[in-house]
Each structure stands twice: as structure tokens, then as C-alpha cells.
Design an enzyme around this catalytic site. Structure first.
Site: not given
Ligand code: BV8
Ligand code: ZN
Length: 241
Positions: A94, A110, A118, A140, A142, A179, A205, A223
Site C-alpha cells: 500500500v 489491497h 470517509c 468528514c 458529513c 517478497g 524471497n 530483492a
Molecule cells: C477476503 C492491507 C473475502 C492492509 C492487507 C482462514 C483461511 C484462509 C483465509 C482466511 C481465513 N480467515 C480469513 C481469511 C481471509 C483473509 C486471510 O487470508 N487471512 C489470512 C491471515 C489467513 N483474507 C481477507 O480477509 C481478504 N479479504 O478474503 O475477502 C471475504 C469478504 C468478507 C468476509 C470473508 C471473506 C483481505 C486480505 C487483505 C488484508 N490487507 N494489507 C494493511 O496494509 O494494513 S494484508 C497484508 O498482509 C499484505 O497486504 C499482504 O497481503 C499480507 C501478507 O503480507 P506480505 O506482503 O506477504 O508481507 P509479509 O511480511 O507477510 O512477508 C514478507 C515476505 O518477504 C517474507 O516471506 C519475508 O521472508 C520476505 N522478505 C523480507 N525482506 C525481504 C524479503 N524478501 C526479499 N527481500 C527482502 N529484503
Molecule cells: Zn463523509
């Protein structure tokens, strides 16, 4: 990449780590989630229950995003878009660092932290303005509260963005996954979609991820180091051909 005319680059927080933005699951335990569990803060329920805590967390993250600059990884990907016009960047991040590195037409699954909206009338403002308004979160006209324009857990992804990313993953020759811990769905599912469609999957990664077994090739490393080397290698190949 020499043979692969259609390339999708799918990124997560890891590509912004070398720009100083904490990832969600930092191995050093400094990750965002270690201190703030996702269900605590990145959900509509958390915002309804503790709007000021959630607002302060995002304002803290936004300050880091605002102060950050794209790193060599973002820049390498931006340079490829000039070489491969059909290359599509799909990100879970983001921070808009891809755009600030020069990538165009980036698909943000995302949302983004640079705008707030709002939660009542949907009016949008720049985050740079919202953080200077009175109130945590600011109100806001509103009467609604401003919230970051990101997708929270339990919220659906922007339909057009996900549909476009899904179509691209299903039809690409090469998916370059950079990543991401590949744990959050439906975004992580794009890797499985590409694998099922027979695309080559290249993973960059630092660590192993649950979807590493799907990778045709893995570059285990940062990366910011791997992508520029890949770019140089590719340049040598292309100029030789
Ligand atoms: C949805 C924005 C339909 C906000 C984010 C149970 C089972 C399965 C799924 C679910 C479940 N319970 C709930 C769910 C669904 C849920 C989900 O998947 N949960 C997970 C925890 C199991 N998903 C949702 O809710 C999604 N919506 O399903 O809608 C729906 C509708 C209504 C009701 C039900 C369902 C919405 C998900 C979006 C959430 N928002 N971000 C904010 O930024 O605050 S998620 C956020 O975490 C990120 O955007 C990304 O998507 C996610 C994972 O993060 P990563 O980007 O992968 O980063 P992370 O730190 O995890 O990993 C970094 C990696 O890089 C590591 O591997 C590391 O080793 C590596 N690394 C580090 N440094 C380096 C590197 N690699 C290379 N170079 C480096 N230097
Ligand atoms: Zn408003």
C-alpha cells in the site's frame, strides 16, 4: 524472461523492506504483526471499536511510507516495463513505491495508504492532508470518520483490480513472485492460478514460503540485491541475442 513475452510481477512487503518499511512478519520479530496482531488492527471491527488506535497505527506507518524511497528492487522492475511493454506489476503493498520507482499501471490489490476515505460518505482525501486534520481519526463534514484506503481483513478486494490480476496470472508465461509470505488470500491464490495455468514461477524471497514448492526457480536472497543482478544478467542475454 527472454522467451517469456507476458510477465507478471507479484510483490509483497518484502520488496519494500530495504526501503525501511517494516514487513508484516519480520524474522527479527520487529514485524508489524508481532507488535500488533492483524485481527487487532487491520480490520473494520478494530476500527469501529478503537478508531484512534487504528488511526495512530496507520499514521505511524504512513510516516514511514512517506519517508521511504524506492530501492534497487523497485527500480529493476520499473526498468523491465520499458523492455517488456506487457509486463504487469500486481502488488499487495500500500506504499506506492512501485509507482514512485517509475512503474506504470500498477495493480493495487489491497488499496493504498496515500489516500483516506470517509467511512460514511466515501469522500476521499490525501493522507498528507488527513494526518494534519484535527481528530484521531479526523471527521468528514458529513460526520463520518476518515479511514485509510486500504483493504482490511474481512473486506473484499477491489473487484476490477483482482479481476485484472487474476486474468493476468492465468495467462502469463512468467510470474515473478517477490517478497511475499504467500499467506493472505485471495492475493496469494494468484500464484496457484499461474502454476495451474502452466506459467513459469520464479520466487525471489529471503525465506521459504508455503508456496515455494510451486516455484520453477527460486532466488533465495534480498530483492534489492537479486533483482538488479537479474536485470544485468538479462541485459547481457538480450544484447547478445
Ligand atoms: C477476503 C492491507 C473475502 C492492509 C492487507 C482462514 C483461511 C484462509 C483465509 C482466511 C481465513 N480467515 C480469513 C481469511 C481471509 C483473509 C486471510 O487470508 N487471512 C489470512 C491471515 C489467513 N483474507 C481477507 O480477509 C481478504 N479479504 O478474503 O475477502 C471475504 C469478504 C468478507 C468476509 C470473508 C471473506 C483481505 C486480505 C487483505 C488484508 N490487507 N494489507 C494493511 O496494509 O494494513 S494484508 C497484508 O498482509 C499484505 O497486504 C499482504 O497481503 C499480507 C501478507 O503480507 P506480505 O506482503 O506477504 O508481507 P509479509 O511480511 O507477510 O512477508 C514478507 C515476505 O518477504 C517474507 O516471506 C519475508 O521472508 C520476505 N522478505 C523480507 N525482506 C525481504 C524479503 N524478501 C526479499 N527481500 C527482502 N529484503
Ligand atoms: Zn463523509
Amino acid at each position: 524472461m527472454r522467451e517469456a513475452p507476458t510477465i507478471v510481477v507479484f510483490t509483497g512487503a518484502g520488496i519494500s523492506q530495504e526501503s525501511g518499511i517494516p514487513t508484516f512478519r519480520d524474522e527479527e520479530g520487529r514485524g508489524l504483526w508481532e507488535r500488533f496482531r492483524p485481527e487487532e488492527l487491520a480490520t473494520p471491527e478494530a476500527f469501529a471499536a478503537h478508531p484512534e488506535v487504528v488511526w495512530r497505527w496507520y499514521r505511524w506507518r504512513f510516516e514511514k511510507v512517506r519517508a521511504a524511497s524506492p530501492n534497487a528492487g523497485h527500480l529493476a522492475i520499473a526498468s523491465w516495463q520499458a523492455r517488456f511493454p506487457t509486463l504487469l506489476v500486481v502488488t499487495q503493498n500500500v506504499d506506492r513505491l512501485h509507482q514512485r520507482a517509475g512503474s506504470r499501471d500498477v495493480v493495487e490489490l489491497h488499496g493504498d495508504l496515500w489516500t483516506a476515505r470517509c467511512d460514511r460518505c466515501g469522500r476521499e482525501v490525501e493522507m498528507t492532508a488527513a494526518i494534519d486534520m484535527p481528530g484521531e481519526p479526523p471527521r468528514c463534514g458529513c460526520g463520518g470518520r476518515y479511514r485509510p484506503n486500504v483493504v482490511w481483513f474481512g473486506e473484499t478486494l477491489p473487484y476490477a483490480a483482482f479481476e485484472r490480476a487474476h486474468r493476468a496470472a492465468a495467462g502469463c508465461d512468467l510470474l515473478l513472485v517477490v517478497g511475499t509470505s504467500a499467506r493472505v488470500y485471495p492475493a496469494a491464490g494468484l500464484i496457484e492460478v499461474a502454476a495451474a495455468a502452466g506459467s513459469a514461477i520464479v520466487e525471489v524471497n529471503r525465506d521459504e514460503t508455503p508456496l515455494s514448492p510451486l516455484a520453477t526457480r527460486t532466488f533465495r536472497g534480498a530483492a534489492g540485491a537479486v533483482l538488479p543482478r537479474l536485470a544485468d544478467e538479462l541485459e547481457r542475454w538480450l544484447s547478445r541475442s
